[in-house]
Design a protein around this motif. Structure first.
Motif, PDB file in Angstrom:
ATOM      1  N   LEU A  20       0.966  -1.297   0.019  1.00 34.92           N
ATOM      2  CA  LEU A  20      -0.114   0.185   0.411  1.00 34.92           C
ATOM      3  C   LEU A  20       0.977   1.741  -0.059  1.00 34.92           C
ATOM      4  O   LEU A  20      -0.284   2.295  -1.117  1.00 34.92           O
ATOM      5  N   GLU A  21       2.498   1.068   0.114  1.00 37.39           N
ATOM      6  CA  GLU A  21       2.618   2.592   0.436  1.00 37.39           C
ATOM      7  C   GLU A  21       3.635   2.481  -0.879  1.00 37.39           C
ATOM      8  O   GLU A  21       3.659   3.924  -1.206  1.00 37.39           O
ATOM      9  N   GLY A  22       3.374   2.137  -1.326  1.00 43.21           N
ATOM     10  CA  GLY A  22       4.099   2.431  -3.076  1.00 43.21           C
ATOM     11  C   GLY A  22       2.531   2.499  -4.137  1.00 43.21           C
ATOM     12  O   GLY A  22       3.008   3.008  -4.670  1.00 43.21           O
ATOM     13  N   SER A  23       1.065   2.237  -2.942  1.00 39.77           N
ATOM     14  CA  SER A  23      -0.374   2.202  -4.254  1.00 39.77           C
ATOM     15  C   SER A  23      -1.241   2.566  -3.529  1.00 39.77           C
ATOM     16  O   SER A  23      -2.102   1.924  -3.281  1.00 39.77           O
ATOM     17  N   ALA A  24      -1.094   3.613  -2.759  1.00 39.66           N
ATOM     18  CA  ALA A  24      -2.561   4.122  -1.252  1.00 39.66           C
ATOM     19  C   ALA A  24      -3.079   4.569  -2.269  1.00 39.66           C
ATOM     20  O   ALA A  24      -4.782   4.125  -2.331  1.00 39.66           O
ATOM     21  N   THR A  25      -2.460   5.067  -3.073  1.00 40.74           N
ATOM     22  CA  THR A  25      -3.943   6.175  -3.617  1.00 40.74           C
ATOM     23  C   THR A  25      -5.073   5.312  -4.906  1.00 40.74           C
ATOM     24  O   THR A  25      -5.769   5.031  -5.100  1.00 40.74           O
ATOM     25  N   ARG A  26      -4.069   4.176  -4.907  1.00 44.29           N
ATOM     26  CA  ARG A  26      -4.536   3.313  -6.565  1.00 44.29           C
ATOM     27  C   ARG A  26      -5.670   2.098  -5.870  1.00 44.29           C
ATOM     28  O   ARG A  26      -6.790   1.795  -6.407  1.00 44.29           O
ATOM     29  N   TRP A  27      -4.826   1.549  -4.344  1.00 46.71           N
ATOM     30  CA  TRP A  27      -5.659   0.759  -3.549  1.00 46.71           C
ATOM     31  C   TRP A  27      -7.212   1.835  -2.919  1.00 46.71           C
ATOM     32  O   TRP A  27      -7.864   0.995  -3.400  1.00 46.71           O
TER      33      TRP A  27
ATOM     34  N   PHE B  68     -14.037   0.026   5.217  1.00 47.77           N
ATOM     35  CA  PHE B  68     -12.476  -0.554   5.995  1.00 47.77           C
ATOM     36  C   PHE B  68     -10.990  -0.293   4.746  1.00 47.77           C
ATOM     37  O   PHE B  68     -10.386   0.411   5.188  1.00 47.77           O
ATOM     38  N   GLU B  69     -11.152  -0.452   3.673  1.00 55.01           N
ATOM     39  CA  GLU B  69     -10.147  -0.836   2.957  1.00 55.01           C
ATOM     40  C   GLU B  69     -10.113   0.424   2.291  1.00 55.01           C
ATOM     41  O   GLU B  69      -8.371   1.003   1.952  1.00 55.01           O
ATOM     42  N   MET B  70     -11.165   1.264   1.698  1.00 58.55           N
ATOM     43  CA  MET B  70     -10.928   2.530   1.727  1.00 58.55           C
ATOM     44  C   MET B  70     -10.028   2.878   2.553  1.00 58.55           C
ATOM     45  O   MET B  70      -9.365   4.698   2.618  1.00 58.55           O
ATOM     46  N   LEU B  71     -10.844   3.208   3.515  1.00 59.18           N
ATOM     47  CA  LEU B  71      -9.933   3.724   5.293  1.00 59.18           C
ATOM     48  C   LEU B  71      -8.443   3.558   5.288  1.00 59.18           C
ATOM     49  O   LEU B  71      -7.567   4.447   5.346  1.00 59.18           O
ATOM     50  N   LEU B  72      -8.114   1.890   4.972  1.00 57.22           N
ATOM     51  CA  LEU B  72      -6.863   1.687   5.337  1.00 57.22           C
ATOM     52  C   LEU B  72      -6.064   2.295   3.977  1.00 57.22           C
ATOM     53  O   LEU B  72      -4.833   3.414   4.112  1.00 57.22           O
ATOM     54  N   GLY B  73      -6.099   2.860   2.872  1.00 60.37           N
ATOM     55  CA  GLY B  73      -5.321   2.957   1.853  1.00 60.37           C
ATOM     56  C   GLY B  73      -5.586   4.940   2.273  1.00 60.37           C
ATOM     57  O   GLY B  73      -4.245   5.238   1.849  1.00 60.37           O
ATOM     58  N   ARG B  74      -6.201   5.217   3.301  1.00 63.39           N
ATOM     59  CA  ARG B  74      -5.725   7.138   2.796  1.00 63.39           C
ATOM     60  C   ARG B  74      -5.561   7.658   4.424  1.00 63.39           C
ATOM     61  O   ARG B  74      -4.821   7.650   4.623  1.00 63.39           O
ATOM     62  N   PHE B  75      -5.562   6.101   5.392  1.00 64.17           N
ATOM     63  CA  PHE B  75      -4.199   6.333   6.471  1.00 64.17           C
ATOM     64  C   PHE B  75      -3.554   5.679   5.931  1.00 64.17           C
ATOM     65  O   PHE B  75      -2.328   6.617   6.429  1.00 64.17           O
ATOM     66  N   VAL B  76      -3.089   5.137   4.987  1.00 63.64           N
ATOM     67  CA  VAL B  76      -1.194   5.113   5.069  1.00 63.64           C
ATOM     68  C   VAL B  76      -1.291   5.977   3.543  1.00 63.64           C
ATOM     69  O   VAL B  76       0.260   6.654   4.005  1.00 63.64           O
ATOM     70  N   SER B  77      -1.364   6.675   3.287  1.00 59.11           N
ATOM     71  CA  SER B  77      -1.309   7.734   2.189  1.00 59.11           C
ATOM     72  C   SER B  77      -1.598   8.812   3.583  1.00 59.11           C
ATOM     73  O   SER B  77      -0.369  10.149   2.792  1.00 59.11           O
ATOM     74  N   GLU B  78      -1.689   9.821   4.259  1.00 61.04           N
ATOM     75  CA  GLU B  78      -1.698  10.790   4.939  1.00 61.04           C
ATOM     76  C   GLU B  78      -1.727  10.692   5.714  1.00 61.04           C
ATOM     77  O   GLU B  78      -0.468  11.266   6.728  1.00 61.04           O
ATOM     78  N   ILE B  79      -1.239   9.190   6.798  1.00 58.24           N
ATOM     79  CA  ILE B  79      -0.871   9.657   7.927  1.00 58.24           C
ATOM     80  C   ILE B  79       0.905   9.101   8.063  1.00 58.24           C
ATOM     81  O   ILE B  79       1.658   9.146   8.721  1.00 58.24           O
ATOM     82  N   ALA B  80       1.035   7.435   6.782  1.00 60.33           N
ATOM     83  CA  ALA B  80       2.342   7.136   6.379  1.00 60.33           C
ATOM     84  C   ALA B  80       3.428   6.907   7.782  1.00 60.33           C
ATOM     85  O   ALA B  80       4.319   7.133   7.241  1.00 60.33           O
ATOM     86  N   ASP B  81       2.425   5.986   8.582  1.00 62.48           N
ATOM     87  CA  ASP B  81       3.292   5.101   9.666  1.00 62.48           C
ATOM     88  C   ASP B  81       2.643   3.816   9.648  1.00 62.48           C
ATOM     89  O   ASP B  81       1.532   3.290   9.640  1.00 62.48           O
ATOM     90  N   HIS B  82       3.719   2.831   8.966  1.00 63.17           N
ATOM     91  CA  HIS B  82       3.992   1.609   8.834  1.00 63.17           C
ATOM     92  C   HIS B  82       3.375   1.069  10.124  1.00 63.17           C
ATOM     93  O   HIS B  82       2.596   0.429   9.818  1.00 63.17           O
ATOM     94  N   ALA B  83       4.113   1.196  11.007  1.00 56.91           N
ATOM     95  CA  ALA B  83       3.553   0.662  12.843  1.00 56.91           C
ATOM     96  C   ALA B  83       2.139   0.270  12.469  1.00 56.91           C
ATOM     97  O   ALA B  83       0.871  -0.399  12.908  1.00 56.91           O
TER      98      ALA B  83
END
Length: 203
Positions: A31-38, A91-106
């Motif tokens: 997701l970190e490389g394709s959050a918007t696509r996800w 939830f998957e939409m939320l996860l994509g936005r979370f990874v895109s905006e928060i950018a915290d892997h853990a």
């Protein structure tokens, strides 16, 4: 329109869906490389599912003309599955936005692990499986399969089996093929429904 447009939107969304993994660490790394696509893929899957609801009602009405009990059971199960599928896609939409905006892997891994935990995912699972049970009941309600219904029913059944395989194996290619088959089945069923209303000539 719903029988065709809903699966079409889902097929488009799934065609550019990034790879999947049941391992939260691997999935978040993807997701970190394709959050918007996800996010976009699951947005289309979510909208397509909602658009398909009138189609579910109309298809099960078609089955009710042959086998009312099976068609009614199919309607209940498939409508139940819409709720679970919608919850997963949101939830998957939320996860994509979370990874895109928060950018915290853990934190993203922790969020995904929480969703996959028994108190959450185990509750959703029966309703997710209801889609496959509803599809089987719907096809059964059409028996005996007349020629115009034969290939759409086969395509719908095979599409559902492939999507189930994608859920188990986390292989996106399976659901991509499955959604396209359901889209083609929708076209076939739409022609049957239109002919039943006298809107297109029989071929």
């Amino acid at each position: 329109m719903s029988v065709v447009l809903g699966p079409a939107l889902m097929s488009i969304g799934d065609l550019f869906h990034p790879p999947e993994s049941w391992d939260p660490n691997i999935q978040v790394a993807i997701l970190e490389g394709s959050a918007t696509r996800w996010y976009a893929a699951h947005l289309l899957l979510f909208i397509g599912t909602l658009v398909f609801i009138p189609g579910i009602l109309e298809l099960t009405r078609l089955g009710a003309s042959r086998n009312p009990r099976s068609a009614y059971g199919a309607r209940i199960l498939m409508v139940m599955s819409v709720g679970a599928l919608s919850a997963v896609f949101v939830f998957e939409m939320l996860l994509g936005r979370f990874v895109s905006e928060i950018a915290d892997h853990a934190l993203a891994v922790a969020l995904l692990e929480t969703f996959q935990s028994a108190p959450v995912f185990a509750v959703l699972l029966p309703a997710l499986l209801a889609f496959f049970g509803g599809t089987a009941l719907f096809v059964f309600s059409l028996a005996p399969l007349a020629a115009p219904l034969r290939w759409p029913a086969f395509a719908l059944s095979l599409g559902a089996v492939l999507i189930f395989g994608e859920i188990v194996l986390a292989q996106v290619l399976l659901s991509q093929i499955g959604n396209i088959l359901i889209f083609l089945a929708g076209i076939g069923f739409a022609r049957v429904l239109l002919r039943a209303h006298g809107d297109v000539p029989a071929i």
